[in-house]
Design an enzyme around this catalytic site. Structure first.
Site, PDB file in Angstrom:
ATOM      1  N   HIS A 125      -8.239  -7.622  -1.115  1.00  0.00           N
ATOM      2  CA  HIS A 125      -6.934  -7.003  -1.351  1.00  0.00           C
ATOM      3  C   HIS A 125      -6.328  -7.468  -2.673  1.00  0.00           C
ATOM      4  O   HIS A 125      -6.242  -8.675  -2.936  1.00  0.00           O
ATOM      5  CB  HIS A 125      -5.981  -7.340  -0.209  1.00  0.00           C
ATOM      6  CG  HIS A 125      -4.615  -6.748  -0.377  1.00  0.00           C
ATOM      7  ND1 HIS A 125      -4.220  -5.589   0.256  1.00  0.00           N
ATOM      8  CD2 HIS A 125      -3.547  -7.150  -1.119  1.00  0.00           C
ATOM      9  CE1 HIS A 125      -2.979  -5.314  -0.084  1.00  0.00           C
ATOM     10  NE2 HIS A 125      -2.552  -6.245  -0.931  1.00  0.00           N
ATOM     11  N   GLU A 144      -6.975 -12.118   2.271  1.00  0.00           N
ATOM     12  CA  GLU A 144      -7.993 -11.070   2.204  1.00  0.00           C
ATOM     13  C   GLU A 144      -8.628 -11.051   0.813  1.00  0.00           C
ATOM     14  O   GLU A 144      -7.966 -10.668  -0.157  1.00  0.00           O
ATOM     15  CB  GLU A 144      -7.374  -9.699   2.505  1.00  0.00           C
ATOM     16  CG  GLU A 144      -6.728  -9.598   3.883  1.00  0.00           C
ATOM     17  CD  GLU A 144      -5.968  -8.308   4.085  1.00  0.00           C
ATOM     18  OE1 GLU A 144      -5.735  -7.938   5.243  1.00  0.00           O
ATOM     19  OE2 GLU A 144      -5.597  -7.646   3.076  1.00  0.00           O
ATOM     20  N   HIS A 176       0.826  -1.206   0.000  1.00  0.00           N
ATOM     21  CA  HIS A 176       0.000   0.000   0.000  1.00  0.00           C
ATOM     22  C   HIS A 176       0.863   1.260   0.000  1.00  0.00           C
ATOM     23  O   HIS A 176       0.460   2.288  -0.553  1.00  0.00           O
ATOM     24  CB  HIS A 176      -0.901   0.020   1.245  1.00  0.00           C
ATOM     25  CG  HIS A 176      -2.145  -0.803   1.111  1.00  0.00           C
ATOM     26  ND1 HIS A 176      -3.245  -0.394   0.385  1.00  0.00           N
ATOM     27  CD2 HIS A 176      -2.460  -2.025   1.616  1.00  0.00           C
ATOM     28  CE1 HIS A 176      -4.190  -1.309   0.456  1.00  0.00           C
ATOM     29  NE2 HIS A 176      -3.742  -2.317   1.195  1.00  0.00           N
ATOM     30  N   ASP A 228      -7.733  -2.036  -1.818  1.00  0.00           N
ATOM     31  CA  ASP A 228      -8.726  -2.852  -1.131  1.00  0.00           C
ATOM     32  C   ASP A 228     -10.093  -2.431  -1.652  1.00  0.00           C
ATOM     33  O   ASP A 228     -10.445  -1.244  -1.610  1.00  0.00           O
ATOM     34  CB  ASP A 228      -8.673  -2.616   0.380  1.00  0.00           C
ATOM     35  CG  ASP A 228      -7.341  -3.041   0.997  1.00  0.00           C
ATOM     36  OD1 ASP A 228      -6.679  -3.918   0.427  1.00  0.00           O
ATOM     37  OD2 ASP A 228      -6.987  -2.489   2.052  1.00  0.00           O
TER      38      ASP A 228
END
Length: 210
Positions: free
Chosen positions: A187, A184, A120, A127
């Site tokens: 993500h 996730e 990130h 996300d």
């Protein structure tokens, strides 16, 4: 150090309000300027996140320009199906990454900034989820930032609708240059994000980008 700070200030003032270039090959852009149809729900600018407090001063999504253009292609393809994207997070300054790591210290869900600095922080991770034409989220296995096995991208015990939507999101994101994350479902990393020269980790504040 003073010279570097001065150089950053000069570059900041010379650029448009929604883009930032520090050196050649580094470029963060406001996603809303690329495609305003993408819904934004920037959770870390609110208290509605796993921390329980905001770490961004305002809600905005910045991405590396390449990643943003590829995400634009995802949105346009989804619109052909009367669907779209809702983004929860994009670029994250290293200082914010450190706050999140200090809180959870679980590398399945938050990158340790002492190692690869995270994805990130390079503007190459996003996300997100799917929404219908009215901006309503489609059913997914879990809510955003659910740090349980049910949030894993291959977790089997989910509803048929959630499995279908999860698979569609992954399919269209991978088609346009992103790679999903095992832990996730929301993500995705832009391919090649580990290139420290092309996509260096940054600690540029949102205030500097605005």
């Amino acid at each position: 150090m003073l010279f570097v700070q001065a150089l950053v200030l000069v570059l900041t003032l010379s650029l448009s309000p929604h883009a930032f270039a520090l050196t050649e090959g580094v470029n963060l852009i406001n996603l809303a300027q690329v495609n305003p149809n993408i819904v934004l729900d920037i959770r870390y600018a609110t208290s509605n996140n796993f921390l329980g407090f905001p770490v961004y001063p305002f809600a905005a999504c910045y991405l590396h320009q390449e990643a943003a253009q590829h995400l634009n292609a995802v949105q346009k393809e989804l619109e052909l199906q009367q669907l779209g994207l809702k983004v929860f997070d994009g670029y994250r300054p290293l200082s914010a990454q450190q706050i999140m790591w200090d809180a959870i210290q679980d590398e399945r869900y938050v990158a340790n900034p002492a190692k690869n600095k995270g994805c990130h922080t390079r503007g190459t991770a996003v996300d997100l989820t799917l929404v219908d034409c009215n901006g309503i989220e489609l059913e997914m296995p879990t809510e955003f930032d659910n740090f349980t096995e049910k949030a894993h991208s291959n977790y089997p015990d989910v509803s048929a609708a959630a499995a279908q939507h999860r698979a569609l999101l992954r399919e269209v994101m991978e088609k346009h240059g992103f790679q999903g994350d095992l832990a996730e479902w929301w993500h995705f990393d832009f391919n090649g994000w580990r290139d420290d020269i092309k996509y260096p980790p940054l600690d540029i504040s949102f205030a500097e980008l605005e």
